[in-house]
Scaffold this motif. Sequence first.
Motif, PDB file in Angstrom:
ATOM      1  N   MET A   1       0.847  -1.196   0.000  1.00 18.20           N
ATOM      2  CA  MET A   1       0.000   0.000   0.000  1.00 18.20           C
ATOM      3  C   MET A   1       0.883   1.246   0.000  1.00 18.20           C
ATOM      4  O   MET A   1       1.802   1.363   0.810  1.00 18.20           O
ATOM      5  CB  MET A   1      -0.913  -0.005   1.235  1.00 18.20           C
ATOM      6  N   GLU A   2       0.627   2.170  -0.920  1.00 21.88           N
ATOM      7  CA  GLU A   2       1.405   3.391  -0.998  1.00 21.88           C
ATOM      8  C   GLU A   2       1.059   4.322   0.150  1.00 21.88           C
ATOM      9  O   GLU A   2      -0.074   4.385   0.616  1.00 21.88           O
ATOM     10  CB  GLU A   2       1.146   4.093  -2.329  1.00 21.88           C
ATOM     11  N   ILE A   3       2.067   5.072   0.596  1.00 21.40           N
ATOM     12  CA  ILE A   3       1.907   5.974   1.724  1.00 21.40           C
ATOM     13  C   ILE A   3       2.215   7.404   1.283  1.00 21.40           C
ATOM     14  O   ILE A   3       3.133   7.645   0.501  1.00 21.40           O
ATOM     15  CB  ILE A   3       2.857   5.593   2.875  1.00 21.40           C
ATOM     16  N   ILE A   4       1.428   8.358   1.776  1.00 22.00           N
ATOM     17  CA  ILE A   4       1.733   9.763   1.567  1.00 22.00           C
ATOM     18  C   ILE A   4       1.922  10.399   2.930  1.00 22.00           C
ATOM     19  O   ILE A   4       1.141  10.153   3.860  1.00 22.00           O
ATOM     20  CB  ILE A   4       0.616  10.494   0.781  1.00 22.00           C
ATOM     21  N   THR A   5       2.979  11.183   3.076  1.00 21.86           N
ATOM     22  CA  THR A   5       3.237  11.895   4.317  1.00 21.86           C
ATOM     23  C   THR A   5       2.863  13.353   4.123  1.00 21.86           C
ATOM     24  O   THR A   5       3.407  14.018   3.235  1.00 21.86           O
ATOM     25  CB  THR A   5       4.715  11.790   4.736  1.00 21.86           C
ATOM     26  N   VAL A   6       1.928  13.833   4.925  1.00 21.38           N
ATOM     27  CA  VAL A   6       1.551  15.245   4.842  1.00 21.38           C
ATOM     28  C   VAL A   6       2.200  15.971   6.002  1.00 21.38           C
ATOM     29  O   VAL A   6       2.226  15.491   7.130  1.00 21.38           O
ATOM     30  CB  VAL A   6       0.016  15.429   4.863  1.00 21.38           C
ATOM     31  N   HIS A   7       2.745  17.145   5.701  1.00 21.36           N
ATOM     32  CA  HIS A   7       3.420  17.959   6.712  1.00 21.36           C
ATOM     33  C   HIS A   7       2.534  19.144   7.017  1.00 21.36           C
ATOM     34  O   HIS A   7       2.340  20.010   6.181  1.00 21.36           O
ATOM     35  CB  HIS A   7       4.781  18.439   6.201  1.00 21.36           C
ATOM     36  N   THR A   8       1.960  19.171   8.203  1.00 21.48           N
ATOM     37  CA  THR A   8       1.025  20.223   8.552  1.00 21.48           C
ATOM     38  C   THR A   8       1.756  21.500   8.938  1.00 21.48           C
ATOM     39  O   THR A   8       2.965  21.507   9.175  1.00 21.48           O
ATOM     40  CB  THR A   8       0.132  19.797   9.730  1.00 21.48           C
ATOM     41  N   ALA A   9       0.988  22.571   9.027  1.00 21.64           N
ATOM     42  CA  ALA A   9       1.554  23.873   9.387  1.00 21.64           C
ATOM     43  C   ALA A   9       2.083  23.882  10.812  1.00 21.64           C
ATOM     44  O   ALA A   9       2.826  24.777  11.203  1.00 21.64           O
ATOM     45  CB  ALA A   9       0.497  24.965   9.222  1.00 21.64           C
ATOM     46  N   GLN A  10       1.683  22.881  11.611  1.00 25.69           N
ATOM     47  CA  GLN A  10       2.133  22.814  13.000  1.00 25.69           C
ATOM     48  C   GLN A  10       3.339  21.884  13.168  1.00 25.69           C
ATOM     49  O   GLN A  10       3.611  21.402  14.264  1.00 25.69           O
ATOM     50  CB  GLN A  10       0.979  22.320  13.895  1.00 25.69           C
ATOM     51  N   ASN A  11       4.071  21.638  12.056  1.00 22.86           N
ATOM     52  CA  ASN A  11       5.254  20.777  12.074  1.00 22.86           C
ATOM     53  C   ASN A  11       4.928  19.355  12.517  1.00 22.86           C
ATOM     54  O   ASN A  11       5.684  18.722  13.255  1.00 22.86           O
ATOM     55  CB  ASN A  11       6.343  21.361  12.984  1.00 22.86           C
ATOM     56  N   ILE A  12       3.790  18.861  12.068  1.00 18.92           N
ATOM     57  CA  ILE A  12       3.389  17.490  12.363  1.00 18.92           C
ATOM     58  C   ILE A  12       3.393  16.704  11.058  1.00 18.92           C
ATOM     59  O   ILE A  12       2.780  17.113  10.082  1.00 18.92           O
ATOM     60  CB  ILE A  12       1.969  17.441  12.970  1.00 18.92           C
ATOM     61  N   ASP A  13       4.107  15.592  11.045  1.00 16.36           N
ATOM     62  CA  ASP A  13       4.102  14.705   9.886  1.00 16.36           C
ATOM     63  C   ASP A  13       3.129  13.563  10.142  1.00 16.36           C
ATOM     64  O   ASP A  13       3.253  12.842  11.135  1.00 16.36           O
ATOM     65  CB  ASP A  13       5.497  14.136   9.624  1.00 16.36           C
ATOM     66  N   ILE A  14       2.153  13.411   9.238  1.00 20.20           N
ATOM     67  CA  ILE A  14       1.152  12.358   9.391  1.00 20.20           C
ATOM     68  C   ILE A  14       1.163  11.481   8.146  1.00 20.20           C
ATOM     69  O   ILE A  14       1.090  11.985   7.021  1.00 20.20           O
ATOM     70  CB  ILE A  14      -0.255  12.952   9.589  1.00 20.20           C
ATOM     71  N   ASP A  15       1.297  10.178   8.353  1.00 20.82           N
ATOM     72  CA  ASP A  15       1.307   9.230   7.245  1.00 20.82           C
ATOM     73  C   ASP A  15      -0.102   8.710   6.982  1.00 20.82           C
ATOM     74  O   ASP A  15      -0.786   8.258   7.902  1.00 20.82           O
ATOM     75  CB  ASP A  15       2.224   8.040   7.559  1.00 20.82           C
ATOM     76  N   LEU A 210      -7.320  27.449  30.780  1.00 25.39           N
ATOM     77  CA  LEU A 210      -6.062  28.201  30.776  1.00 25.39           C
ATOM     78  C   LEU A 210      -6.269  29.708  30.617  1.00 25.39           C
ATOM     79  O   LEU A 210      -5.302  30.468  30.603  1.00 25.39           O
ATOM     80  CB  LEU A 210      -5.145  27.691  29.656  1.00 25.39           C
ATOM     81  N   THR A 211      -7.515  30.125  30.483  1.00 27.54           N
ATOM     82  CA  THR A 211      -7.862  31.542  30.267  1.00 27.54           C
ATOM     83  C   THR A 211      -7.089  32.085  29.060  1.00 27.54           C
ATOM     84  O   THR A 211      -6.324  33.044  29.157  1.00 27.54           O
ATOM     85  CB  THR A 211      -7.555  32.394  31.518  1.00 27.54           C
ATOM     86  N   ILE A 212      -7.299  31.429  27.919  1.00 27.63           N
ATOM     87  CA  ILE A 212      -6.595  31.781  26.689  1.00 27.63           C
ATOM     88  C   ILE A 212      -7.596  32.307  25.661  1.00 27.63           C
ATOM     89  O   ILE A 212      -8.680  31.753  25.494  1.00 27.63           O
ATOM     90  CB  ILE A 212      -5.857  30.559  26.098  1.00 27.63           C
ATOM     91  N   THR A 213      -7.202  33.376  24.985  1.00 21.59           N
ATOM     92  CA  THR A 213      -7.958  33.855  23.829  1.00 21.59           C
ATOM     93  C   THR A 213      -7.037  33.781  22.624  1.00 21.59           C
ATOM     94  O   THR A 213      -6.167  34.642  22.432  1.00 21.59           O
ATOM     95  CB  THR A 213      -8.432  35.310  24.022  1.00 21.59           C
ATOM     96  N   PRO A 214      -7.163  32.729  21.806  1.00 18.06           N
ATOM     97  CA  PRO A 214      -6.264  32.564  20.659  1.00 18.06           C
ATOM     98  C   PRO A 214      -6.538  33.605  19.574  1.00 18.06           C
ATOM     99  O   PRO A 214      -7.585  34.267  19.602  1.00 18.06           O
ATOM    100  CB  PRO A 214      -6.579  31.150  20.163  1.00 18.06           C
ATOM    101  N   PRO A 215      -5.618  33.754  18.632  1.00 16.78           N
ATOM    102  CA  PRO A 215      -5.849  34.672  17.507  1.00 16.78           C
ATOM    103  C   PRO A 215      -7.153  34.333  16.790  1.00 16.78           C
ATOM    104  O   PRO A 215      -7.553  33.169  16.724  1.00 16.78           O
ATOM    105  CB  PRO A 215      -4.636  34.428  16.600  1.00 16.78           C
ATOM    106  N   GLU A 216      -7.794  35.343  16.240  1.00 16.93           N
ATOM    107  CA  GLU A 216      -9.112  35.174  15.633  1.00 16.93           C
ATOM    108  C   GLU A 216      -9.115  34.124  14.531  1.00 16.93           C
ATOM    109  O   GLU A 216     -10.083  33.387  14.357  1.00 16.93           O
ATOM    110  CB  GLU A 216      -9.595  36.520  15.084  1.00 16.93           C
ATOM    111  N   ARG A 217      -8.047  34.054  13.742  1.00 14.63           N
ATOM    112  CA  ARG A 217      -8.016  33.156  12.585  1.00 14.63           C
ATOM    113  C   ARG A 217      -7.578  31.740  12.939  1.00 14.63           C
ATOM    114  O   ARG A 217      -7.529  30.872  12.073  1.00 14.63           O
ATOM    115  CB  ARG A 217      -7.098  33.722  11.502  1.00 14.63           C
ATOM    116  N   MET A 218      -7.240  31.479  14.193  1.00 11.90           N
ATOM    117  CA  MET A 218      -6.789  30.150  14.602  1.00 11.90           C
ATOM    118  C   MET A 218      -7.997  29.277  14.915  1.00 11.90           C
ATOM    119  O   MET A 218      -8.740  29.543  15.864  1.00 11.90           O
ATOM    120  CB  MET A 218      -5.860  30.245  15.811  1.00 11.90           C
ATOM    121  N   ASN A 219      -8.208  28.214  14.126  1.00 10.51           N
ATOM    122  CA  ASN A 219      -9.355  27.353  14.386  1.00 10.51           C
ATOM    123  C   ASN A 219      -9.067  26.387  15.532  1.00 10.51           C
ATOM    124  O   ASN A 219      -7.947  26.319  16.053  1.00 10.51           O
ATOM    125  CB  ASN A 219      -9.774  26.597  13.116  1.00 10.51           C
TER     126      ASN A 219
END
Length: 241
Positions: A1-15, A210-219
Motif C-alpha cells: 500500500m502506498e503511503i503519503i506523508t503530509v506535513h502540517t503547518a504545525q510541524n506534524i508529519d502524518i502518514d 487556561l484563560t486563553i484567547t487565541p488569535p481570531e483566525r486560529m481554528n
Amino acid sequence: MEIITVHTAQNIDIDYEIGGLGERILARLLDYAVFIPFVIAAMFIVPAVTEYASAVYAIVMVVLFVFYDLLCEAFFNGQSVGKLVMKIRVISLDGARPKFSQYLLRWLFRMVDFGITGGLGALITAAMSENGQRIGDIVAGTVMVRTEPRTKMNNIVFNNTESTYQPVFSQAGELNDGDIALIHDVIANYFKTGNNSIVFAMAEKVKAHLTITPPERMNSLVFLQTIIKDYSHISAQADAL
C-alpha cells in the motif's frame, strides 16, 4: 500500500495510506447504486402521476446526479456514500480539510477525468502519479486517502527542542501529561471520524481552563495542535534544567 506523508503547518508529519484504485472504483459503483431506487421510481411510479410532476422529478434527479459528488464532499468532509463505505476520504495535500474551491476544482475536472477521456484520464493518472491522484486531484491539490491515518496522534513526537522556539501559549505548561493525552485522543478521533464537534468542545474547555484567547483566525484544531506543541517544548526545556 502506498503511503503519503503530509506535513502540517504545525510541524506534524502524518502518514496516510493512499486509497487504492479498487477501493475508489467500488466507491464509485456504490455511489451509482444510490440512484437505483430513484431510477426504478422514474420507470414505474412517476409515470403514473402528472406529466408536469414527471418533468420536475426528472430535472431534480439530473441535477442531484450531476452535483452529487460536489455536494457530498463539501458537506460530508470529503466523503460520498461510497467513500464512506469504503473508508476513503478526500483531503488536501497539507492534511487539512479541503476548501470549497478545491472541491469545486476537483468536481469540474471530472469532465476531463471521466467525460472527455471516458474515464481513462482518471485511471491512467491515478495509476501513474506519485500520490494516486487523478487529474482533478492534481489541479485541486487534493488526494484520496484511507480515513484512518497510519501515524497515530499519540505517537507523534514534536521536535521543538531548538532554543529559538517560542511557545505561542506559555499557559500550556500548566497542563499535565494526562491532559495532553486526552487532547491527543480527541485529535486522533477527529482524523478518524471527521467529527468537528469534539475538537471544538475540547478547544473551548482548554481555553476556559487556561484563560486563553487565541488569535481570531486560529481554528480549534490548530489551537489544540499548538497547545500540544507548546507543552512538548515547555516540558522538554524543564527536563533539561
